[in-house]
Scaffold this motif. Structure first.
Motif, short mmCIF file in Angstrom:
data_model
loop_
_atom_site.label_atom_id
_atom_site.label_comp_id
_atom_site.label_asym_id
_atom_site.label_seq_id
_atom_site.Cartn_x
_atom_site.Cartn_y
_atom_site.Cartn_z
N LYS A 171 114.57 78.83 57.61
CA LYS A 171 113.37 77.98 57.69
C LYS A 171 113.16 77.40 59.09
N LYS A 172 114.22 77.29 59.87
CA LYS A 172 114.14 76.96 61.29
C LYS A 172 113.42 75.64 61.59
N GLN A 173 113.72 74.59 60.83
CA GLN A 173 113.15 73.28 61.18
C GLN A 173 113.59 72.86 62.58
N SER A 174 114.74 73.37 63.01
CA SER A 174 115.22 73.03 64.36
C SER A 174 114.23 73.49 65.43
N ARG A 175 113.55 74.60 65.18
CA ARG A 175 112.54 75.07 66.14
C ARG A 175 111.40 74.07 66.26
N LEU A 176 111.03 73.46 65.14
CA LEU A 176 109.92 72.51 65.18
C LEU A 176 110.27 71.30 66.03
N LEU A 177 111.52 70.88 65.99
CA LEU A 177 111.94 69.78 66.84
C LEU A 177 111.81 70.16 68.32
N GLU A 178 112.23 71.37 68.67
CA GLU A 178 112.13 71.82 70.06
C GLU A 178 110.67 71.93 70.49
N ILE A 179 109.82 72.43 69.59
CA ILE A 179 108.40 72.59 69.92
C ILE A 179 107.75 71.23 70.16
N CYS A 180 108.00 70.28 69.26
CA CYS A 180 107.39 68.97 69.42
C CYS A 180 107.92 68.26 70.66
N LYS A 181 109.17 68.48 70.99
CA LYS A 181 109.74 67.90 72.20
C LYS A 181 108.97 68.36 73.44
N ARG A 182 108.40 69.55 73.40
CA ARG A 182 107.70 70.11 74.56
C ARG A 182 106.26 69.64 74.69
N LEU A 183 105.73 68.93 73.71
CA LEU A 183 104.37 68.42 73.83
C LEU A 183 104.29 67.43 74.99
N PRO A 184 103.15 67.39 75.69
CA PRO A 184 103.02 66.47 76.83
C PRO A 184 103.24 65.01 76.42
N ASP A 185 103.70 64.23 77.36
CA ASP A 185 103.99 62.83 77.09
C ASP A 185 102.77 62.07 76.60
N ARG A 186 101.58 62.49 77.03
CA ARG A 186 100.36 61.77 76.64
C ARG A 186 100.01 61.97 75.17
N VAL A 187 100.61 62.97 74.53
CA VAL A 187 100.31 63.26 73.12
C VAL A 187 101.14 62.34 72.23
N ASP A 188 100.45 61.57 71.42
CA ASP A 188 101.13 60.65 70.49
C ASP A 188 101.27 61.35 69.14
N TRP A 189 102.49 61.70 68.77
CA TRP A 189 102.71 62.47 67.54
C TRP A 189 103.87 61.88 66.75
N HIS A 190 103.87 62.18 65.46
CA HIS A 190 104.98 61.83 64.58
C HIS A 190 105.18 62.98 63.61
N LEU A 191 106.43 63.38 63.40
CA LEU A 191 106.75 64.54 62.57
C LEU A 191 107.54 64.11 61.35
N THR A 192 107.14 64.63 60.18
CA THR A 192 107.92 64.44 58.96
C THR A 192 108.45 65.80 58.50
#
Length: 357
Positions: A193-214
């Motif tokens: 399922k590779k949820q770990s990939r999603l963490l890496e992807i979200c980490k790469r979003l620009p600092d200006r992007v305000d995001w929260h992941l569940t």
């Protein structure tokens, strides 16, 4: 008409929930339906016991394994069924064994996994009287990988068996909305399922992007993902609520569904996300492309192309109008393709057709 489903164990996975949903629906329509489970003690046992079908647990004694099915052949003979529907890997493996013997019932093998399948399951697919797959991609895959091109095959999509409420358009985040964009993924924490990939992807979003992941769900990889989020400095931006028996509240407060699995058949999470009106960003594996409309209700990304995933996700985060358009398109698509009543009717029509042969 009398039919039986065989399933190894009632764990809380997509296939097991689909088995109970279809069997209950057929029984409610007046069809004499039996569900035979190899091993007792699953999370869904109580749900099965409260259903309309006849439930049978095989007696494994002290040996609690998913593959052991003592007395299965004799039970099927005593029930005098017309049709056997094999569900899951072990159910289909035993269908492969049963296909070796003379029998008075027909066998429907099912294929609904993105994983490599064992020899006995391939035998079931080759020698069954009919195949049901949950996507066109699944049928194409068994033809390409195993040379199985069964003349009698049917595609029946997974029904969205949980009642998922689409958010009203007024509830969708508009250009003036404040607070983080809420991303969601709800799947078992398994290696593929590779949820770990999603963490890496979200980490790469620009600092200006305000995001929260569940990241909702349980499984063997959950603790490792929690530790990874902490290593990446994301513990304040990622939630791990565990298994949610009713994910409606989560979907209602979310903006985008993301999925980075390496192996899939037809992921129930993406079906539910579209039913809830969530646009999707997902890797193109297995039957993922059939769960939504690429470029209309979400973005399909070439598998493992992390740069493209980040780019597509960022564009959707920064385009509230596009999210709103994709939300409506996704809800419409899901209602047309994954309504549980349509799935049940497809099984009834298939059983009636086979019963007249």
């Amino acid at each position: 008409m009398r039919i039986a489903f065989i399933q190894d164990h009632l764990r809380n996975g997509g296939t097991e929930n689909q088995t109970l949903h279809i069997a209950h629906g057929l029984a409610a329509e007046g069809i004499d339906t039996h569900v035979i489970v190899f091993r007792q003690g699953g999370v869904l046992d109580a749900k099965a016991e409260a259903s309309a079908f006849h439930l049978h647990f095989l007696n494994q004694g002290q040996l609690k394994t998913d593959w052991f099915a003592p007395g299965l052949k004799a039970l099927l003979q005593s029930l005098e069924i017309d049709t056997l529907i094999a569900m899951g890997r072990m159910g289909n493996c035993h269908a492969g064994l049963l296909s070796l013997f003379e029998r008075d019932y027909r066998i429907i093998a099912t294929f609904r996994t993105g994983k490599t399948i064992p020899w006995l399951q391939r035998r079931a697919l080759k020698h069954s009287d009919h195949i049901v797959a949950n996507s066109q991609e699944a049928l194409t895959r068994i033809a390409n990988l195993y040379g199985i091109q069964h003349p009698d095959s049917t595609i029946i999509y997974n029904g969205c068996i949980r009642k998922i409420e689409p958010a009203a358009a007024s509830d969708k985040r508009g250009p003036q909305s404040s607070g983080p964009i809420r991303l969601v993924s709800a799947s078992m924490f398994r290696p593929e399922k590779k949820q770990s990939r999603l963490l890496e992807i979200c980490k790469r979003l620009p600092d200006r992007v305000d995001w929260h992941l569940t990241l909702a769900g349980e499984g063997t990889e959950r603790l490792a993902c929690i530790a990874q989020a902490k290593r990446l400095g994301l513990e304040e931006r990622v939630d791990f609520p565990g298994l949610l028996h009713d994910p409606n509240a989560l979907y209602q407060q979310s903006d985008i569904a993301i999925h980075a699995s390496s192996k899939e058949s037809l992921p129930n999470f993406l079906v539910e996300a579209q039913m809830a009106g969530l646009p999707v960003v997902a890797y193109d594996v297995g039957g993922v492309a059939e769960t939504f409309q690429p470029d209309r209700s979400g973005y399909l990304v070439e598998h493992a192309d992390e740069d493209q995933f980040v780019e597509r996700l960022q564009s959707l985060i920064e385009s509230p109008d596009l999210r709103l358009q994709m939300s409506q398109a996704g809800s419409d698509y899901a209602q047309a393709h994954f309504a549980p009543a349509a799935q049940l009717q497809a099984y009834i029509e298939l059983l009636n057709k086979l019963n007249t042969k």
